[in-house]
Enzyme design. Structure first.
Site, PDB file in Angstrom:
ATOM      1  N   SER A   1      -0.854  24.279 -16.205  1.00  0.00           N
ATOM      2  CA  SER A   1      -0.807  25.704 -15.878  1.00  0.00           C
ATOM      3  C   SER A   1      -2.199  26.284 -15.767  1.00  0.00           C
ATOM      4  O   SER A   1      -3.119  25.853 -16.467  1.00  0.00           O
ATOM      5  CB  SER A   1      -0.039  26.456 -16.984  1.00  0.00           C
ATOM      6  OG  SER A   1      -0.190  27.860 -16.853  1.00  0.00           O
TER       7      SER A   1
ATOM      8  N   LYS B   1      -0.622  23.157 -23.195  1.00  0.00           N
ATOM      9  CA  LYS B   1      -0.967  22.587 -21.889  1.00  0.00           C
ATOM     10  C   LYS B   1      -2.351  21.937 -21.931  1.00  0.00           C
ATOM     11  O   LYS B   1      -2.563  20.840 -21.417  1.00  0.00           O
ATOM     12  CB  LYS B   1      -0.931  23.671 -20.807  1.00  0.00           C
ATOM     13  CG  LYS B   1       0.454  24.203 -20.501  1.00  0.00           C
ATOM     14  CD  LYS B   1       1.400  23.109 -20.034  1.00  0.00           C
ATOM     15  CE  LYS B   1       2.754  23.652 -19.651  1.00  0.00           C
ATOM     16  NZ  LYS B   1       3.712  22.592 -19.259  1.00  0.00           N
TER      17      LYS B   1
ATOM     18  N   TYR C   1       1.111  28.597 -26.306  1.00  0.00           N
ATOM     19  CA  TYR C   1       1.690  27.950 -25.117  1.00  0.00           C
ATOM     20  C   TYR C   1       0.571  27.337 -24.265  1.00  0.00           C
ATOM     21  O   TYR C   1       0.625  26.161 -23.916  1.00  0.00           O
ATOM     22  CB  TYR C   1       2.495  28.936 -24.276  1.00  0.00           C
ATOM     23  CG  TYR C   1       2.719  28.415 -22.880  1.00  0.00           C
ATOM     24  CD1 TYR C   1       1.991  28.914 -21.801  1.00  0.00           C
ATOM     25  CD2 TYR C   1       3.618  27.376 -22.651  1.00  0.00           C
ATOM     26  CE1 TYR C   1       2.164  28.403 -20.533  1.00  0.00           C
ATOM     27  CE2 TYR C   1       3.803  26.864 -21.390  1.00  0.00           C
ATOM     28  CZ  TYR C   1       3.066  27.374 -20.340  1.00  0.00           C
ATOM     29  OH  TYR C   1       3.227  26.858 -19.076  1.00  0.00           O
TER      30      TYR C   1
HETATM   31  P1  NAD Z   1      12.196  26.329 -17.041  1.00  0.00           P
HETATM   32  O1  NAD Z   1      12.359  26.818 -18.438  1.00  0.00           O
HETATM   33  O2  NAD Z   1      13.068  26.847 -15.979  1.00  0.00           O
HETATM   34  O3  NAD Z   1      12.324  24.725 -17.014  1.00  0.00           O
HETATM   35  C1  NAD Z   1      11.921  23.935 -18.101  1.00  0.00           C
HETATM   36  C2  NAD Z   1      13.087  23.004 -18.408  1.00  0.00           C
HETATM   37  O4  NAD Z   1      12.726  22.152 -19.489  1.00  0.00           O
HETATM   38  C3  NAD Z   1      14.363  23.755 -18.827  1.00  0.00           C
HETATM   39  O5  NAD Z   1      15.443  23.304 -18.036  1.00  0.00           O
HETATM   40  C4  NAD Z   1      14.544  23.369 -20.294  1.00  0.00           C
HETATM   41  O6  NAD Z   1      15.923  23.276 -20.644  1.00  0.00           O
HETATM   42  C5  NAD Z   1      13.846  22.022 -20.355  1.00  0.00           C
HETATM   43  N1  NAD Z   1      13.322  21.638 -21.665  1.00  0.00           N
HETATM   44  C6  NAD Z   1      12.498  22.328 -22.484  1.00  0.00           C
HETATM   45  N2  NAD Z   1      12.202  21.596 -23.567  1.00  0.00           N
HETATM   46  C7  NAD Z   1      12.831  20.390 -23.420  1.00  0.00           C
HETATM   47  C8  NAD Z   1      12.917  19.212 -24.197  1.00  0.00           C
HETATM   48  N3  NAD Z   1      12.293  19.097 -25.377  1.00  0.00           N
HETATM   49  N4  NAD Z   1      13.653  18.176 -23.723  1.00  0.00           N
HETATM   50  C9  NAD Z   1      14.300  18.269 -22.539  1.00  0.00           C
HETATM   51  N5  NAD Z   1      14.273  19.368 -21.758  1.00  0.00           N
HETATM   52  C10 NAD Z   1      13.540  20.413 -22.207  1.00  0.00           C
HETATM   53  O7  NAD Z   1      10.667  26.552 -16.668  1.00  0.00           O
HETATM   54  P2  NAD Z   1       9.901  26.282 -15.285  1.00  0.00           P
HETATM   55  O8  NAD Z   1       9.377  27.585 -14.822  1.00  0.00           O
HETATM   56  O9  NAD Z   1      10.729  25.438 -14.393  1.00  0.00           O
HETATM   57  O10 NAD Z   1       8.641  25.434 -15.812  1.00  0.00           O
HETATM   58  C11 NAD Z   1       8.635  24.034 -15.718  1.00  0.00           C
HETATM   59  C12 NAD Z   1       7.282  23.582 -16.236  1.00  0.00           C
HETATM   60  O11 NAD Z   1       6.257  24.254 -15.504  1.00  0.00           O
HETATM   61  C13 NAD Z   1       7.041  23.948 -17.703  1.00  0.00           C
HETATM   62  O12 NAD Z   1       6.355  22.867 -18.328  1.00  0.00           O
HETATM   63  C14 NAD Z   1       6.127  25.174 -17.630  1.00  0.00           C
HETATM   64  O13 NAD Z   1       5.286  25.256 -18.761  1.00  0.00           O
HETATM   65  C15 NAD Z   1       5.338  24.879 -16.387  1.00  0.00           C
HETATM   66  N6  NAD Z   1       4.776  26.073 -15.741  1.00  0.00           N
HETATM   67  C16 NAD Z   1       5.610  27.099 -15.362  1.00  0.00           C
HETATM   68  C17 NAD Z   1       5.054  28.231 -14.757  1.00  0.00           C
HETATM   69  C18 NAD Z   1       5.911  29.388 -14.344  1.00  0.00           C
HETATM   70  O14 NAD Z   1       5.376  30.510 -14.176  1.00  0.00           O
HETATM   71  N7  NAD Z   1       7.212  29.191 -14.146  1.00  0.00           N
HETATM   72  C19 NAD Z   1       3.679  28.305 -14.515  1.00  0.00           C
HETATM   73  C20 NAD Z   1       2.869  27.231 -14.906  1.00  0.00           C
HETATM   74  C21 NAD Z   1       3.445  26.111 -15.518  1.00  0.00           C
HETATM   75  C1  WQD Z   2       1.669  38.964 -13.521  1.00  0.00           C
HETATM   76  C2  WQD Z   2       1.065  40.346 -13.368  1.00  0.00           C
HETATM   77  C3  WQD Z   2       0.995  41.635 -15.384  1.00  0.00           C
HETATM   78  C4  WQD Z   2       5.361  42.013 -15.748  1.00  0.00           C
HETATM   79  C5  WQD Z   2       2.350  34.088 -16.909  1.00  0.00           C
HETATM   80  C6  WQD Z   2       1.966  33.173 -18.004  1.00  0.00           C
HETATM   81  C7  WQD Z   2       1.401  31.903 -17.442  1.00  0.00           C
HETATM   82  C8  WQD Z   2       2.337  31.304 -16.411  1.00  0.00           C
HETATM   83  C9  WQD Z   2       2.723  32.318 -15.353  1.00  0.00           C
HETATM   84  C10 WQD Z   2       3.491  29.466 -17.516  1.00  0.00           C
HETATM   85  C11 WQD Z   2       0.142  40.742 -14.510  1.00  0.00           C
HETATM   86  C12 WQD Z   2       1.923  42.281 -14.360  1.00  0.00           C
HETATM   87  C13 WQD Z   2       4.097  41.687 -15.310  1.00  0.00           C
HETATM   88  C14 WQD Z   2       5.770  43.366 -15.754  1.00  0.00           C
HETATM   89  C15 WQD Z   2       3.633  43.985 -14.867  1.00  0.00           C
HETATM   90  N1  WQD Z   2       3.501  30.765 -17.024  1.00  0.00           N
HETATM   91  N2  WQD Z   2       3.251  42.654 -14.872  1.00  0.00           N
HETATM   92  N3  WQD Z   2       4.885  44.303 -15.307  1.00  0.00           N
HETATM   93  O1  WQD Z   2       0.806  36.849 -16.988  1.00  0.00           O
HETATM   94  O2  WQD Z   2      -0.149  35.993 -14.779  1.00  0.00           O
HETATM   95  O3  WQD Z   2       1.191  34.462 -16.202  1.00  0.00           O
HETATM   96  O4  WQD Z   2       3.269  33.442 -16.045  1.00  0.00           O
HETATM   97  O5  WQD Z   2       2.581  28.677 -17.434  1.00  0.00           O
HETATM   98  O6  WQD Z   2       1.223  31.022 -18.495  1.00  0.00           O
HETATM   99  O7  WQD Z   2       0.972  33.800 -18.751  1.00  0.00           O
HETATM  100  O8  WQD Z   2       2.310  36.345 -15.000  1.00  0.00           O
HETATM  101  O9  WQD Z   2       4.251  37.483 -14.088  1.00  0.00           O
HETATM  102  O10 WQD Z   2       3.718  37.789 -16.556  1.00  0.00           O
HETATM  103  O11 WQD Z   2       2.269  38.884 -14.822  1.00  0.00           O
HETATM  104  O12 WQD Z   2       2.855  44.860 -14.467  1.00  0.00           O
HETATM  105  O13 WQD Z   2       6.922  43.718 -16.148  1.00  0.00           O
HETATM  106  O14 WQD Z   2       2.110  41.321 -13.358  1.00  0.00           O
HETATM  107  O15 WQD Z   2       0.206  42.606 -16.072  1.00  0.00           O
HETATM  108  O16 WQD Z   2      -0.936  41.476 -13.965  1.00  0.00           O
HETATM  109  P1  WQD Z   2       0.947  36.002 -15.773  1.00  0.00           P
HETATM  110  P2  WQD Z   2       3.239  37.627 -15.162  1.00  0.00           P
END
Ligand code: NAD
Ligand code: WQD
Length: 337
Positions: A124, A152, A148
């Site tokens: 991430s 990562k 969190y």
């Molecule tokens: P999500 O929660 O939809 O998917 C994650 C999945 O992992 C879920 O289905 C959950 O049930 C499963 N899970 C969690 N812990 C587990 C375990 N111990 N064993 C088996 N399954 C498990 O989230 P997502 O948005 O699809 O994210 C997927 C990956 O991408 C995550 O590692 C997250 O940290 C990373 N990521 C997400 C974002 C984002 O904004 N969505 C951004 C950057 C990184």
């Molecule tokens: C985006 C922008 C807020 C909600 C997060 C995690 C990051 C990654 C992606 C897993 C910001 C603004 C948001 C709201 C708002 N996830 N906002 N009102 O914070 O960039 O990243 O998600 O890896 O780890 O930190 O994404 O969508 O929360 O916010 O104004 O109700 O929207 O201030 O500027 P962020 P976000």
């Protein structure tokens, strides 16, 4: 190839499964369903006309993970399983460290035992913290401000050490910026449990009448319109980034890291206006105080992924808003029905 997707029932996992299947790969999913529904995998099969082998397994369970590798001839693993809510991680650090790091370590031990050493890790942009400069390149300073994000960063460091100790490991970590949107079919999309933490799923629920208004967290940042700027990447482009990474593992060596983003910054208000264009209606909103811990600006330099993985984002924020709205409108209660 036969690809194991841990966390494959989740938001990014289901979209990645669709792209892998449509490219002719086999897909095996391991997911505990702690934050997803098995229905999502049935939708993946409906979109692709292909079957997905699913094991409801917690990645922290060594015996269950060994059994999965014994049951399938796996060529590569994409590790998406993890808890991902920043705020929740601050309240429950031990749960996050245990789940996210134990899952990675148990997976790697099961892979090693099965002789499978090709791995793509879901990382991430949160590992960059508040960036010193933008656009952000992979050699930027790494610093995290919440448990969190630390899971990562620690995961990447564990994989650095693993690849150094055993050159037969081929590892790519993908640092996702802000994934948004949904598959164009409207059958799969982001299905947050409870109140959405992230901007776009919250906007979608306001547009659907499930939430009263969007609270804009501050408009006094040093940005063109004062609201926070992020790199919003269509989840289908992100899924294709995993397909590209898996395809380059064989000729990779060691542990390599790539940013997956568009390279463009979009503000909160620009995102809100894009969603209004998708729905054709105004979206109620109000500016309130900043959210603690938020940074002003974060967007990627995706040049390394373009150069080495032949990957580049093709879809726009407007495309993502249209696809997210189609998903939200057709599935007001997500996969729960
Ligand atoms: P999500 O929660 O939809 O998917 C994650 C999945 O992992 C879920 O289905 C959950 O049930 C499963 N899970 C969690 N812990 C587990 C375990 N111990 N064993 C088996 N399954 C498990 O989230 P997502 O948005 O699809 O994210 C997927 C990956 O991408 C995550 O590692 C997250 O940290 C990373 N990521 C997400 C974002 C984002 O904004 N969505 C951004 C950057 C990184
Ligand atoms: C985006 C922008 C807020 C909600 C997060 C995690 C990051 C990654 C992606 C897993 C910001 C603004 C948001 C709201 C708002 N996830 N906002 N009102 O914070 O960039 O990243 O998600 O890896 O780890 O930190 O994404 O969508 O929360 O916010 O104004 O109700 O929207 O201030 O500027 P962020 P976000």
């Amino acid at each position: 190839m036969n690809v194991l997707l841990t966390g494959g029932a989740g938001y990014i996992g289901t979209h990645t499964a669709v792209e892998l299947l449509q490219a002719g790969h086999g897909v095996v999913v391991v997911d505990s369903l702690v934050n997803s529904h098995e229905e999502a995998l049935l939708r993946v099969e409906r979109i692709t006309g292909r079957t997905v082998a699913f094991h409801r397994v917690d990645c922290t369970d060594p015996e269950a993970m060994r059994a999965v590798f014994a049951a399938h001839d796996i060529d590569a693993v994409i590790h998406l399983a993890g808890l991902k809510a920043v705020g929740e991680s601050v309240e429950q650090p031990l749960r996050y460290y245990r789940n996210n790091l134990d899952a990675l370590l148990t997976l790697c031990e099961a892979m090693d035992g099965a002789g499978v050493r090709h791995l793509v890790l879901s990382s991430s942009a949160t590992v960059y913290g508040d960036p010193e400069t933008v656009p952000i390149t992979e050699d930027a300073r790494l610093t995290t401000t919440n448990p969190y994000g630390s899971t990562k960063l620690f995961a990447e460091r564990i994989l650095d050490d693993l690849a150094t100790a055993d050159p037969s490991w081929r590892i790519i970590s993908l640092r996702y910026f802000n994934p948004i949107g949904a598959h164009s079919s409207g059958l799969i999309g982001e299905d947050p449990q409870g109140v959405p933490n992230n901007l776009f799923p919250y906007i979608a629920q306001v547009a659907a009448g499930r939430r009263e208004r969007l609270n804009v967290f501050g408009d006094d940042y040093d940005t063109p319109d004062g609201t926070g700027v992020r790199d919003y990447l269509h989840v289908v482009d992100l899924a294709k980034g995993h397909l590209a990474a898996v395809g380059h593992l064989a000729d990779a060596s060691g542990h390599r890291v790539y940013n997956l983003g568009t390279g463009q910054g979009t503000s909160v208000m620009e995102g809100l206006r894009a969603f209004e264009r998708a729905t054709g209606s105004p979206i109620p909103h109000a500016v309130i105080e900043r959210r603690p811990g938020d940074i002003a600006v974060c967007y990627a330099d995706p040049g390394a992924a373009t150069r080495d993985l032949d990957w580049k984002a093709e879809l726009t924020v407007d495309d993502a808003c249209r696809d997210a709205w189609r998903w939200q409108s057709a599935n007001p209660n997500g996969f729960a029905g």
